[in-house]
Design a protein around this motif. Sequence first.
Motif: not given
Length: 245
Positions: A108, A123-124, A127, A93-95, A140, A44, A115, A111-112
């Motif tokens: 990932a 939501q991420m 996923t 969009d990962v979310a 991650t 991701l 948000a 990534l986080l």
Amino acid sequence: MTTEYDLIAADYLKSKVNPIKKYSEEFTFFQVLGNVEGQSILDLACGDGYYTRQIRQAGADPVIGVDVSAQMIQLAREAELKHPTGIRYEVADVAALGQLDTFDGVTAVYLLQYAGDAAALRQMMQTAYDNLKPRGRFVTVSGIPDLTPEHIRVQAQYGAIINLLGPATDGTRIETTLKTPGGEVRFHNHYWSQKTLEHLLHQVGFHTLTWHPMAVSPEGYRLYPPPFWSAYLEYPGITVLECWR
Ligand SMILES: C[S@@+](CC[C@H](N)C(=O)[O-])C[C@H]1O[C@@H](n2cnc3c(N)ncnc32)[C@H](O)[C@@H]1O
């Protein structure tokens, strides 16, 4: 929709030569990831596929990369056309991605912290969880949670200027400027506390969370002797988080 990374894609790639990225981020991520031979992996926020290709080279198969930036995915697909490896790339969009399939591992590298609010953050994580097989693992790399002024001061020594654009509370915007050879690249993401990250990761279903300290590769120590790394290892800007489904 044009994303920030559509505009900085080529410049971001230049930051990969930073010793922190080359000899610590990369080394620690792959150390935690371990042997992926024969495993299915969803990467991701894959960007131009820098890590996605290395995961595939390490024997993972199939490998899918997803990123919200069409420009980053364009670069990833160009690399795939040049040297076909069988990686599939998707713009999303990962979310809002939902479940593509179930994978042995979801990765990932950053990534986080992209948000912008707690709903997108959750939501991420959802996923990542939904795309894992039972007992699968989400690995991650993330900005250090609970960033302190000392972390910020130390990162500047290593070429990362971090500007917290508000109080050190969940969701506050962070502007980061990375020095690159001959220039710099600037992007924005968000502050999240360890407590909030852990609370939401548990809420979506992850049961065991491990925050791994950063390490330095033998090559990193050979090229840059230990005193170079000491402040960074005490106040790192990033961490590798491992979450089990
Ligand atoms: C710091 S770059 C890392 C890229 C790649 N993982 C690497 O390490 O080379 C962060 C990436 O996250 C992507 N990104 C940010 N928000 C995202 C989202 N909501 N869904 C998918 N990708 C996202 C950006 O487009 C960018 O490519």
